[in-house]
Scaffold this motif. Structure first.
Motif, PDB file in Angstrom:
ATOM      1  N   VAL A  79       0.845  -1.202   0.000  1.00 29.27           N
ATOM      2  CA  VAL A  79       0.000   0.000   0.000  1.00 29.27           C
ATOM      3  C   VAL A  79       0.879   1.250   0.000  1.00 29.27           C
ATOM      4  CG1 VAL A  79      -1.655   1.356   1.354  1.00 29.27           C
ATOM      5  CG2 VAL A  79      -2.014  -1.103   1.048  1.00 29.27           C
ATOM      6  N   LEU A  80       1.919   1.262   0.839  1.00 29.45           N
ATOM      7  CA  LEU A  80       2.802   2.416   0.897  1.00 29.45           C
ATOM      8  C   LEU A  80       3.463   2.674  -0.457  1.00 29.45           C
ATOM      9  CD1 LEU A  80       4.062   4.672   2.570  1.00 29.45           C
ATOM     10  CD2 LEU A  80       5.817   3.042   3.304  1.00 29.45           C
ATOM     11  N   ALA A  81       3.940   1.623  -1.109  1.00 31.50           N
ATOM     12  CA  ALA A  81       4.547   1.778  -2.430  1.00 31.50           C
ATOM     13  C   ALA A  81       3.544   2.357  -3.426  1.00 31.50           C
ATOM     14  CB  ALA A  81       5.097   0.444  -2.921  1.00 31.50           C
ATOM     15  N   ASP A  82       2.307   1.862  -3.386  1.00 30.31           N
ATOM     16  CA  ASP A  82       1.276   2.364  -4.295  1.00 30.31           C
ATOM     17  C   ASP A  82       0.908   3.814  -3.984  1.00 30.31           C
ATOM     18  OD1 ASP A  82       1.213  -0.005  -5.711  1.00 30.31           O
ATOM     19  OD2 ASP A  82      -0.562  -0.776  -4.687  1.00 30.31           O
ATOM     20  N   VAL A  83       0.862   4.165  -2.708  1.00 32.68           N
ATOM     21  CA  VAL A  83       0.546   5.545  -2.330  1.00 32.68           C
ATOM     22  C   VAL A  83       1.651   6.485  -2.804  1.00 32.68           C
ATOM     23  CG1 VAL A  83       0.221   7.138  -0.383  1.00 32.68           C
ATOM     24  CG2 VAL A  83      -0.960   4.950  -0.403  1.00 32.68           C
ATOM     25  N   LEU A  84       2.890   6.070  -2.669  1.00 30.61           N
ATOM     26  CA  LEU A  84       3.988   6.915  -3.147  1.00 30.61           C
ATOM     27  C   LEU A  84       3.934   7.067  -4.661  1.00 30.61           C
ATOM     28  CD1 LEU A  84       6.918   5.811  -0.822  1.00 30.61           C
ATOM     29  CD2 LEU A  84       5.481   7.850  -0.669  1.00 30.61           C
ATOM     30  N   TYR A  85       3.571   6.010  -5.359  1.00 29.05           N
ATOM     31  CA  TYR A  85       3.369   6.107  -6.813  1.00 29.05           C
ATOM     32  C   TYR A  85       2.268   7.134  -7.111  1.00 29.05           C
ATOM     33  CZ  TYR A  85       1.690   4.966 -11.462  1.00 29.05           C
ATOM     34  OH  TYR A  85       1.257   5.053 -12.765  1.00 29.05           O
ATOM     35  N   LEU A  86       1.163   7.036  -6.385  1.00 29.07           N
ATOM     36  CA  LEU A  86       0.050   7.962  -6.606  1.00 29.07           C
ATOM     37  C   LEU A  86       0.412   9.401  -6.253  1.00 29.07           C
ATOM     38  CD1 LEU A  86      -2.908   5.726  -5.431  1.00 29.07           C
ATOM     39  CD2 LEU A  86      -2.445   6.509  -7.765  1.00 29.07           C
ATOM     40  N   GLU A  87       1.318   9.592  -5.289  1.00 32.99           N
ATOM     41  CA  GLU A  87       1.805  10.947  -5.003  1.00 32.99           C
ATOM     42  C   GLU A  87       2.503  11.519  -6.231  1.00 32.99           C
ATOM     43  OE1 GLU A  87       4.283  11.011  -1.521  1.00 32.99           O
ATOM     44  OE2 GLU A  87       2.556  11.252  -0.192  1.00 32.99           O
ATOM     45  N   GLY A  88       3.264  10.672  -6.926  1.00 32.76           N
ATOM     46  CA  GLY A  88       3.911  11.111  -8.166  1.00 32.76           C
ATOM     47  C   GLY A  88       2.898  11.446  -9.241  1.00 32.76           C
ATOM     48  N   LEU A  90      -0.123  12.459  -8.687  1.00 33.20           N
ATOM     49  CA  LEU A  90      -0.721  13.718  -8.236  1.00 33.20           C
ATOM     50  C   LEU A  90       0.176  14.903  -8.568  1.00 33.20           C
ATOM     51  CD1 LEU A  90      -2.787  15.456  -6.712  1.00 33.20           C
ATOM     52  CD2 LEU A  90      -1.688  14.722  -4.576  1.00 33.20           C
ATOM     53  N   ALA A  91       1.455  14.785  -8.300  1.00 35.19           N
ATOM     54  CA  ALA A  91       2.393  15.877  -8.607  1.00 35.19           C
ATOM     55  C   ALA A  91       2.390  16.185 -10.106  1.00 35.19           C
ATOM     56  CB  ALA A  91       3.795  15.514  -8.136  1.00 35.19           C
ATOM     57  N   GLY A  92       2.395  15.129 -10.906  1.00 32.41           N
ATOM     58  CA  GLY A  92       2.347  15.337 -12.351  1.00 32.41           C
ATOM     59  C   GLY A  92       1.055  16.010 -12.790  1.00 32.41           C
ATOM     60  N   ALA A  93      -0.064  15.587 -12.199  1.00 26.18           N
ATOM     61  CA  ALA A  93      -1.354  16.201 -12.544  1.00 26.18           C
ATOM     62  C   ALA A  93      -1.376  17.673 -12.164  1.00 26.18           C
ATOM     63  CB  ALA A  93      -2.489  15.443 -11.849  1.00 26.18           C
ATOM     64  N   ARG A 105      -9.595  14.388  -6.483  1.00 24.96           N
ATOM     65  CA  ARG A 105      -9.772  12.951  -6.206  1.00 24.96           C
ATOM     66  C   ARG A 105      -8.437  12.287  -5.872  1.00 24.96           C
ATOM     67  NH1 ARG A 105     -15.122  11.103  -6.347  1.00 24.96           N
ATOM     68  NH2 ARG A 105     -16.326  12.450  -7.704  1.00 24.96           N
ATOM     69  N   LEU A 106      -7.391  12.659  -6.613  1.00 23.69           N
ATOM     70  CA  LEU A 106      -6.068  12.099  -6.323  1.00 23.69           C
ATOM     71  C   LEU A 106      -5.594  12.515  -4.932  1.00 23.69           C
ATOM     72  CD1 LEU A 106      -4.294  12.532  -9.782  1.00 23.69           C
ATOM     73  CD2 LEU A 106      -4.781  10.362  -8.614  1.00 23.69           C
ATOM     74  N   GLU A 107      -5.855  13.758  -4.556  1.00 23.33           N
ATOM     75  CA  GLU A 107      -5.501  14.206  -3.195  1.00 23.33           C
ATOM     76  C   GLU A 107      -6.211  13.359  -2.145  1.00 23.33           C
ATOM     77  OE1 GLU A 107      -4.689  18.961  -4.117  1.00 23.33           O
ATOM     78  OE2 GLU A 107      -6.692  18.301  -3.536  1.00 23.33           O
ATOM     79  N   VAL A 110      -4.605   9.860  -2.042  1.00 22.79           N
ATOM     80  CA  VAL A 110      -3.290   9.881  -1.392  1.00 22.79           C
ATOM     81  C   VAL A 110      -3.465  10.052   0.119  1.00 22.79           C
ATOM     82  CG1 VAL A 110      -1.155  11.222  -1.157  1.00 22.79           C
ATOM     83  CG2 VAL A 110      -2.001  10.607  -3.430  1.00 22.79           C
ATOM     84  N   ASP A 111      -4.329  10.971   0.534  1.00 25.94           N
ATOM     85  CA  ASP A 111      -4.572  11.159   1.972  1.00 25.94           C
ATOM     86  C   ASP A 111      -5.108   9.872   2.603  1.00 25.94           C
ATOM     87  OD1 ASP A 111      -3.744  13.787   1.782  1.00 25.94           O
ATOM     88  OD2 ASP A 111      -5.779  14.624   1.807  1.00 25.94           O
ATOM     89  N   HIS A 112      -6.079   9.267   1.952  1.00 23.45           N
ATOM     90  CA  HIS A 112      -6.664   8.026   2.467  1.00 23.45           C
ATOM     91  C   HIS A 112      -5.610   6.918   2.508  1.00 23.45           C
ATOM     92  CE1 HIS A 112      -9.715   5.038   3.364  1.00 23.45           C
ATOM     93  NE2 HIS A 112      -9.204   4.291   2.409  1.00 23.45           N
ATOM     94  N   GLY A 113      -4.793   6.852   1.488  1.00 23.05           N
ATOM     95  CA  GLY A 113      -3.736   5.843   1.449  1.00 23.05           C
ATOM     96  C   GLY A 113      -2.763   5.990   2.603  1.00 23.05           C
ATOM     97  N   HIS A 114      -2.382   7.238   2.900  1.00 22.98           N
ATOM     98  CA  HIS A 114      -1.489   7.461   4.043  1.00 22.98           C
ATOM     99  C   HIS A 114      -2.171   7.073   5.359  1.00 22.98           C
ATOM    100  CE1 HIS A 114       2.079   9.012   2.179  1.00 22.98           C
ATOM    101  NE2 HIS A 114       1.374   9.867   1.464  1.00 22.98           N
ATOM    102  N   GLU A 115      -3.461   7.389   5.471  1.00 28.44           N
ATOM    103  CA  GLU A 115      -4.203   6.979   6.666  1.00 28.44           C
ATOM    104  C   GLU A 115      -4.226   5.461   6.785  1.00 28.44           C
ATOM    105  OE1 GLU A 115      -8.064   8.801   6.340  1.00 28.44           O
ATOM    106  OE2 GLU A 115      -7.242  10.830   6.444  1.00 28.44           O
TER     107      GLU A 115
END
Length: 135
Positions: A79-88, A90-93, A105-107, A110-115
């Motif tokens: 999950v952590l690896a996937d959340v970090l991917y999604l942070e990238g 999000l940054a690109g978006a 939605r991406l925010e 990412v927030d939910h993933g960190h939780e």
């Protein structure tokens, strides 16, 4: 002249095409919600089809608190690896100023993933502190 007719690809062939594309590091994108909904349904059905057998196996395997720990720890890592991917993503978006609804939605994801990673870490810690029989 109207739009070209929609081409439908059978699920088996589409899955093979997706698998072949994945071998080369490519990913397909879909432009209509009907196809996306079908893919989401397929994912859900695939996971839930194996869930009954998984529950029985997990019940047999997870005989005490410490037996649960490696699985939960593994899930947290994925999950952590996937959340970090999604942070990238999000940054690109954000950098490309893509649709604000997509960014929002991406925010949220990412927030939910960190939780979720925090909850999983707390669960792993619990497995180390709860007394087990015969320890």
């Amino acid at each position: 002249m109207g739009p070209p007719p929609e081409v439908t690809v059978p699920l088996t062939r589409r899955s093979l095409m997706d698998a072949a594309a994945a071998r080369f590091g490519w990913r397909r994108a879909y432009t209509d919600t009907t196809t996306v909904d079908a893919l989401l349904t397929e994912q859900t059905e695939t996971v839930y089809t194996g869930a009954v057998d998984h529950a029985a196996l997990a019940t047999e395997k997870n005989s005490d608190v410490l037996a649960v720990q490696p699985g939960v720890l593994g899930v947290r890592g994925r999950v952590l690896a996937d959340v970090l991917y999604l942070e990238g993503v999000l940054a690109g978006a954000r950098n490309r100023r893509l649709d604000p609804d997509l960014i929002e939605r991406l925010e949220d994801v990412v927030d939910h993933g960190h939780e979720l990673t925090v909850l999983l870490a707390d669960t792993v810690r619990t497995t180390a502190t709860v007394p087990t029989a015969g320890r």
